[in-house]
Design a protein around this motif. Structure first.
Motif, PDB file in Angstrom:
ATOM      1  N   GLY A   1       0.798  -1.216   0.000  1.00  0.00           N
ATOM      2  CA  GLY A   1       0.000   0.000   0.000  1.00  0.00           C
ATOM      3  C   GLY A   1       0.831   1.266   0.000  1.00  0.00           C
ATOM      4  O   GLY A   1       0.391   2.319   0.459  1.00  0.00           O
TER       5      GLY A   1
ATOM      6  N   GLN B   1      -4.073   7.392   0.119  1.00  0.00           N
ATOM      7  CA  GLN B   1      -5.296   6.601   0.308  1.00  0.00           C
ATOM      8  C   GLN B   1      -5.528   5.657  -0.861  1.00  0.00           C
ATOM      9  O   GLN B   1      -5.926   4.496  -0.669  1.00  0.00           O
ATOM     10  CB  GLN B   1      -6.494   7.534   0.487  1.00  0.00           C
ATOM     11  CG  GLN B   1      -6.482   8.284   1.813  1.00  0.00           C
ATOM     12  CD  GLN B   1      -7.612   9.289   1.927  1.00  0.00           C
ATOM     13  OE1 GLN B   1      -8.098   9.833   0.921  1.00  0.00           O
ATOM     14  NE2 GLN B   1      -8.040   9.557   3.151  1.00  0.00           N
ATOM     15  N   ARG B   2      -5.257   6.126  -2.090  1.00  0.00           N
ATOM     16  CA  ARG B   2      -5.418   5.245  -3.254  1.00  0.00           C
ATOM     17  C   ARG B   2      -4.428   4.076  -3.188  1.00  0.00           C
ATOM     18  O   ARG B   2      -4.768   2.940  -3.508  1.00  0.00           O
ATOM     19  CB  ARG B   2      -5.224   6.038  -4.546  1.00  0.00           C
ATOM     20  CG  ARG B   2      -6.467   6.789  -5.003  1.00  0.00           C
ATOM     21  CD  ARG B   2      -6.288   7.382  -6.393  1.00  0.00           C
ATOM     22  NE  ARG B   2      -5.277   8.426  -6.392  1.00  0.00           N
ATOM     23  CZ  ARG B   2      -5.544   9.714  -6.161  1.00  0.00           C
ATOM     24  NH1 ARG B   2      -6.785  10.100  -5.895  1.00  0.00           N
ATOM     25  NH2 ARG B   2      -4.590  10.622  -6.193  1.00  0.00           N
TER      26      ARG B   2
ATOM     27  N   HIS C   1      -3.171   2.750  -0.507  1.00  0.00           N
ATOM     28  CA  HIS C   1      -3.630   1.832   0.539  1.00  0.00           C
ATOM     29  C   HIS C   1      -4.788   0.972   0.028  1.00  0.00           C
ATOM     30  O   HIS C   1      -4.819  -0.248   0.285  1.00  0.00           O
ATOM     31  CB  HIS C   1      -4.068   2.625   1.767  1.00  0.00           C
ATOM     32  CG  HIS C   1      -4.599   1.767   2.872  1.00  0.00           C
ATOM     33  ND1 HIS C   1      -3.796   0.997   3.670  1.00  0.00           N
ATOM     34  CD2 HIS C   1      -5.876   1.535   3.288  1.00  0.00           C
ATOM     35  CE1 HIS C   1      -4.532   0.335   4.540  1.00  0.00           C
ATOM     36  NE2 HIS C   1      -5.797   0.643   4.333  1.00  0.00           N
ATOM     37  N   THR C   2      -5.711   1.563  -0.698  1.00  0.00           N
ATOM     38  CA  THR C   2      -6.846   0.810  -1.251  1.00  0.00           C
ATOM     39  C   THR C   2      -6.367  -0.251  -2.234  1.00  0.00           C
ATOM     40  O   THR C   2      -6.845  -1.390  -2.233  1.00  0.00           O
ATOM     41  CB  THR C   2      -7.835   1.763  -1.947  1.00  0.00           C
ATOM     42  OG1 THR C   2      -8.331   2.701  -0.987  1.00  0.00           O
ATOM     43  CG2 THR C   2      -9.008   0.993  -2.555  1.00  0.00           C
TER      44      THR C   2
ATOM     45  N   THR D   1      -4.980  -3.187  -0.421  1.00  0.00           N
ATOM     46  CA  THR D   1      -6.049  -4.015   0.146  1.00  0.00           C
ATOM     47  C   THR D   1      -6.642  -4.933  -0.915  1.00  0.00           C
ATOM     48  O   THR D   1      -6.913  -6.117  -0.652  1.00  0.00           O
ATOM     49  CB  THR D   1      -7.148  -3.117   0.748  1.00  0.00           C
ATOM     50  OG1 THR D   1      -6.567  -2.272   1.763  1.00  0.00           O
ATOM     51  CG2 THR D   1      -8.257  -3.956   1.368  1.00  0.00           C
TER      52      THR D   1
END
Length: 435
Positions: free
Chosen positions: A355, A407-408, A410-411, A414
């Motif tokens: 991430g 944030q992108r 990290h997504t 995931t």
């Protein structure tokens, strides 16, 4: 009677011999095969991993049977001439060809020894012998591709191509499919010693004689969606990255553990086997300059920036920058805030799985392609090698450390955790061998 005995011996070999995995290159080319070997061993198959001698500690430490291949291409790539050739200086390419031919013959001979008694083969395209040995032995074989290197598509140019070619994108795959051409005399002579004729020798690496080999694309469709014009892609699945299980990753050194625990998450600088031409001291100095610029940058006031530089001697460490010859990417990236790397498939896989936002400094081969994918998904930036500087890296890092990009990234990490690339590949092999 002799014929029946030979058939029985052949059947026994096919049922009991090892699955031989062959790869050539840096750690990023070897580690995915170690992951596949561990999965096949878990399923009860005999496995043999053939790779350059320097990979022995990594392979044997995890309990995988190892066979050394005579392959020194990485040394050539890291030499001054090799770096010039990668940068596109054609005179250097021509001067290296004789040495490459000599090394190729040694590779072919050692690969032949590694494949004896094999039940099946799985090989990296750099392991040139793979498809020819599959033809000679008459065993099932799979071509592993770390990037979409061979199947033409209109949607993007071949990964080793720097620029997109629009409607001509399918033509950019032709050079890769003919790349063995300069070595044809060496490979052809070796094939004749195997009892194979040049009459059936096609340059296209997808073929073993007249047999079209299945392909295992060992990367994630999250990074590179399956092209819509791959209508027959069932024979060339995109499996997901082949990753070592977390328990198989070596532990971080005690010194690095202490550094990580002593302050905020660092930026990891590492260019793998494709160093940017700097000395070890120069790489550490570059990291210091980048971190200093980040601390002085707008909006970064009060933040303490630290770094880890890989591929350099440990005695170059300072309070702000930890220097290490190597470290397991999976464990280190889980403790980092960003990564600066060369854009190799293995490092990109480790970064996106963790991430991490990235800054890629591509040097050649498929690295510009992976850098473009990171930019397309807006989880990274790219700095051309010829424009590499502390200012350029600091500007790119500042951009990828913006909250939306973090944030992108990290997504994406995931989503990638939901993929089981090595299990998908092993399923394909197991199904074929059980028929």
């Amino acid at each position: 009677m002799a014929r029946e005995r030979a058939l029985a011996e052949d059947y026994t070999r096919r049922m009991t011999g090892p699955i031989t995995l062959m790869t050539v290159g840096s750690r990023g080319d070897v580690q995915p095969f170690v992951a596949l070997a561990l999965e096949l061993l878990r399923r009860g198959y005999g496995v043999r991993l053939a790779a350059p001698a320097e990979a022995r500690p990594l392979v044997e430490e995890l309990g995988v049977p190892f066979f050394p291949l005579e392959a020194h291409y990485t040394d050539l790539a890291q030499s001054e001439r090799g770096q010039a050739a990668i940068a596109g200086h054609w005179r250097e390419v021509a001067s290296l060809l004789a040495e490459v031919r000599e090394q190729t013959r040694a590779l072919l001979d050692s690969a032949q020894r590694a494949a004896q008694g094999s039940r099946a083969l799985v090989f990296h395209p750099k392991a040139l012998a793979g498809r020819h040995l599959a033809e000679a032995l008459g065993v099932p074989a799979w071509l592993m591709l770390p990037a979409p290197l061979l199947l033409p598509t209109r949607e993007f140019a071949a990964p080793a191509t720097v620029a997109e070619a629009g409607p001509l994108n399918p033509l950019t795959y032709l050079p890769l499919r003919l790349a063995e051409g300069p070595l044809r005399s060496v490979v052809g002579a070796w094939r004749q010693e195997l009892g194979l004729t040049d009459r059936t020798y096609r340059l296209d690496p997808r073929y073993a004689g007249g047999r079209l080999l299945p392909i295992l694309h060992a990367y994630s469709r999250q990074l590179v969606p399956v092209p819509r014009d791959w209508h027959w892609s069932a024979g060339a699945p995109v499996t997901g990255f082949w990753r070592l299980p977390g328990s198989a990753e070596p532990e971080l050194s005690a010194e690095l553990q202490r550094f990580l625990e002593a302050g905020p998450a660092p930026v990891v600088f590492g260019f793998g086997s494709m160093g940017p031409g700097e000395s070890p001291q120069g790489l550490v100095s570059l990291a210091h300059s980048v971190l200093r610029r980040l601390e002085e940058g707008v909006g970064q006031a009060g933040r303490k920036w630290r770094g880890v530089v890989l591929g350099v001697p440990g005695h170059l460490s300072t309070e702000q920058v930890f220097a290490a010859p190597a470290a397991p990417h999976g464990r280190l990236f889980a403790r980092a805030c960003a990564s600066v790397h060369h854009g190799g498939a293995g490092t990109v896989a480790a970064a996106v799985h963790a991430g991490l936002p990235s800054v890629a400094v591509p040097h050649g081969m498929d690295q510009p392609f992976w850098a473009r994918q990171l930019e397309r998904l807006d989880v990274g930036r790219s700095v051309p090698r010829r424009q590499l500087s502390a200012a350029a890296l600091a500007q790119a890092l500042s951009a990828v450390m913006a909250l939306p990009t973090v944030q992108r990234a990290h997504t994406l990490g995931t989503l990638l955790e939901l993929e089981c690339g090595v299990e998908v590949a092993a399923d394909r092999i197991q199904f074929a061998l059980s028929r």
